[in-house]
Motif scaffolding. Structure first.
Motif, short mmCIF file in Angstrom:
data_model
loop_
_atom_site.label_atom_id
_atom_site.label_comp_id
_atom_site.label_asym_id
_atom_site.label_seq_id
_atom_site.Cartn_x
_atom_site.Cartn_y
_atom_site.Cartn_z
N ALA A 83 0.82 -1.21 0.00
CA ALA A 83 0.00 0.00 0.00
C ALA A 83 0.86 1.26 0.00
N LEU A 84 1.95 1.23 0.80
CA LEU A 84 2.80 2.42 0.86
C LEU A 84 3.58 2.62 -0.43
N ALA A 85 3.89 1.51 -1.10
CA ALA A 85 4.58 1.66 -2.38
C ALA A 85 3.71 2.42 -3.38
N ALA A 86 2.39 2.19 -3.25
CA ALA A 86 1.47 2.92 -4.14
C ALA A 86 1.45 4.41 -3.80
N LEU A 87 1.84 4.75 -2.58
CA LEU A 87 1.89 6.16 -2.19
C LEU A 87 3.22 6.82 -2.56
N GLY A 88 4.15 6.02 -3.05
CA GLY A 88 5.41 6.60 -3.53
C GLY A 88 6.39 6.95 -2.44
N THR A 89 6.58 6.06 -1.47
CA THR A 89 7.50 6.35 -0.39
C THR A 89 8.94 6.47 -0.86
N ASN A 90 9.24 5.88 -2.04
CA ASN A 90 10.61 5.94 -2.53
C ASN A 90 10.75 6.85 -3.75
N MET A 91 9.77 7.71 -3.96
CA MET A 91 9.85 8.62 -5.09
C MET A 91 10.22 10.03 -4.64
N LEU A 92 11.19 10.62 -5.31
CA LEU A 92 11.61 11.99 -5.07
C LEU A 92 11.54 12.75 -6.39
N THR A 93 11.27 14.03 -6.28
CA THR A 93 11.24 14.85 -7.49
C THR A 93 12.30 15.94 -7.40
N VAL A 94 12.85 16.26 -8.56
CA VAL A 94 13.88 17.29 -8.69
C VAL A 94 13.34 18.36 -9.65
N ALA A 95 13.44 19.61 -9.24
CA ALA A 95 12.94 20.70 -10.09
C ALA A 95 13.88 21.89 -9.97
N PRO A 96 13.91 22.75 -10.98
CA PRO A 96 14.74 23.95 -10.87
C PRO A 96 14.16 24.93 -9.86
N GLY A 97 15.05 25.55 -9.07
CA GLY A 97 14.64 26.56 -8.11
C GLY A 97 14.82 27.95 -8.68
N ASN A 98 15.31 28.84 -7.84
CA ASN A 98 15.54 30.22 -8.26
C ASN A 98 17.02 30.56 -8.18
N THR A 99 17.44 31.44 -9.05
CA THR A 99 18.82 31.91 -9.01
C THR A 99 18.98 32.93 -7.90
N MET A 100 20.21 33.40 -7.68
CA MET A 100 20.46 34.40 -6.64
C MET A 100 19.78 35.73 -6.96
N LEU A 101 19.45 35.94 -8.23
CA LEU A 101 18.77 37.18 -8.64
C LEU A 101 17.26 37.03 -8.60
N GLY A 102 16.77 35.88 -8.16
CA GLY A 102 15.34 35.67 -8.06
C GLY A 102 14.69 35.17 -9.33
N GLU A 103 15.45 34.87 -10.34
CA GLU A 103 14.90 34.36 -11.59
C GLU A 103 14.78 32.82 -11.52
N THR A 104 13.92 32.29 -12.34
CA THR A 104 13.75 30.84 -12.38
C THR A 104 14.97 30.19 -13.02
N ALA A 105 15.56 29.23 -12.33
CA ALA A 105 16.75 28.55 -12.84
C ALA A 105 16.34 27.46 -13.83
N THR A 106 17.29 26.87 -14.44
CA THR A 106 17.05 25.74 -15.34
C THR A 106 17.99 24.60 -14.98
N LEU A 107 17.52 23.38 -15.21
CA LEU A 107 18.36 22.21 -14.98
C LEU A 107 19.25 21.99 -16.20
N PRO A 108 20.49 21.57 -16.00
CA PRO A 108 21.38 21.28 -17.14
C PRO A 108 20.79 20.21 -18.05
N ASP A 109 21.22 20.21 -19.29
CA ASP A 109 20.72 19.23 -20.26
C ASP A 109 20.99 17.79 -19.82
N ASP A 110 22.11 17.57 -19.13
CA ASP A 110 22.48 16.21 -18.74
C ASP A 110 22.05 15.86 -17.32
N ALA A 111 21.13 16.64 -16.73
CA ALA A 111 20.72 16.40 -15.35
C ALA A 111 20.11 15.01 -15.19
N LEU A 112 19.21 14.63 -16.10
CA LEU A 112 18.57 13.32 -15.99
C LEU A 112 19.60 12.20 -16.09
#
Length: 394
Positions: free
Chosen positions: A60-89
């Motif tokens: 049941a817990l596996a269906a809830l994704g206990t072992n799943m994590l997500t990675v997303a771009p945050g913000n730069t030091m200037l407050g702009e939206t960052a981007t993940l590098p092309d080879d991040a995956l």
């Protein structure tokens, strides 16, 4: 004249002697073995039921994704939206405990419409995501109807609708995106682990780059990893995804369900240890009591064997062997009883029946330890009886 040496008892002799003592008093042997069997059955049943329950909980817990994590771009030091590098995956996939990783990328320069007659500003809140082909397996998604993107359709104007997106758009054969019609080839069920997919229209990564000027940067990377290594993986995801600017990467925290699983495991373990200790104690006392009474009732036999040349060591070995047989009989019955109880209870709860091998082996091993400990004092007491004293007392 040389002193005669006592004959060394073979294993078969010990088994025959121990068995004859139990056969002489079958009711008492059965009752004593029953006491051990109940204790061992309780211990095996606790392990089996808790393990079966844990297997169902893990499912049941596996269906809830206990072992799943997500990675997303945050913000730069200037407050702009960052981007993940092309080879991040690709870098994330190289992390040892990561079992699978996939990505989606938001297509920002195009909107999704049901027809080409809808005003440009009325997008309905639908997002357009470029998707990797292994997305469904990683996020645990299923198709409600149609097919998922494959190596061929991912290169052409074809889309798959999320559950909420399909409900808003209705039963349409195609959607209008960026001045072009895209064939709807499938519709997803709801995705509890990634609800953002429900409101999205998914297009192949190559098609998004070809027709919609997609920049190829992932906006969400989904990862699955070994349960025991989730925290360790989380600690290295950001520097792995963006080694130059790890502070510009946002990583989700492990699910609260993972903590719930560990708490449940600790509770089951504590219950096992407590009940198992009580069961072994009760069984050991029962065997010891039976063997002490057996020594008192068999003084004549002990005296006769000693007068015929049996050594104290042979007398000790005989009674320890008898105690071991008695304990082993109870232990085997207890293991079988525990497995049967587990199977019946798990069946009523619709759980998978799981009895660890170590529990059955541990139950038998515990009975052997009990047999030695419980039979040692009576065996020593029997060996100390002098032949004349034993025969006179009889």
């Amino acid at each position: 004249m040389p002193t005669p040496q006592p004959v060394r008892l073979r294993t078969s002799d010990l088994l025959r002697l121990g068995g004859s003592g139990l056969r002489a008093r079958p009711l008492r042997a059965v009752l004593s073995a029953l006491g051990i069997a109940i204790g061992i059955a309780a211990m095996v049943a606790v392990v089996g039921i808790s393990t079966s329950s844990r297997a169902d909980l893990d499912r049941a817990l596996a269906a809830l994704g206990t072992n799943m994590l997500t990675v997303a771009p945050g913000n730069t030091m200037l407050g702009e939206t960052a981007t993940l590098p092309d080879d991040a995956l690709g870098m994330i996939e190289r992390i040892g405990p990561v079992t699978s990783a996939t990505a989606t990328g938001r297509v920002t320069d195009a909107n999704v419409y049901r027809t080409d007659r809808i005003p440009q500003g009325e997008t309905g809140g639908l997002s357009l995501l470029a998707a990797q082909l292994d997305l469904l397996a990683t996020v645990g998604a299923d198709l409600a109807r149609g097919t998922w993107l494959n190596a061929a359709t991912a290169r052409y104007p074809a889309v798959v609708l999320g559950a909420s997106a399909a409900r808003r758009l209705g039963d349409v054969p195609a959607v209008y995106i960026g001045g072009r019609w895209y064939t709807v080839i499938g519709v997803l069920d709801r995705v509890p682990l990634a609800p953002e997919i429900d409101d999205a229209v998914l297009i192949g990564w190559d098609a998004a780059e070809t027709y919609l000027a997609f920049d190829g940067h992932a906006t969400t990377v989904y990862t699955r990893s070994v349960d025991s290594q989730v925290e360790a993986v989380r600690s290295v995801l950001a520097p792995t995804a963006n080694p130059e600017s790890p502070d510009e990467v946002e990583v989700s925290r492990p699910s609260d369900a993972l903590a719930a699983r560990r708490a449940a495991n600790q509770t089951f373990t504590a219950l096992l240890l407590g009940l198992g200790a009580v069961a072994l104690l009760v069984g050991g006392i029962g065997v010891a009591n039976t063997m002490v009474i057996s020594v008192l009732e068999r003084r004549a036999e002990i005296g006769l064997r000693r007068s015929l040349g049996a050594t104290r060591g042979q007398i000790r070995t005989q009674f320890v062997a008898e105690s071991l047989l008695l304990s082993l009989l109870g232990g085997a019955g207890g293991v079988l009883g525990g497995v049967a109880v587990t199977a019946v209870y798990a069946g009523t709860q619709q759980w998978p029946t799981v009895v660890p091998l170590w529990a059955a082996a541990g139950g038998l091993g515990a009975t052997l330890v009990i047999g030695v400990i419980a039979g040692l004092y009576p065996a020593i007491r029997a060996a100390r009886l002098a032949p004349t004293e034993a025969l006179a007392a009889a």
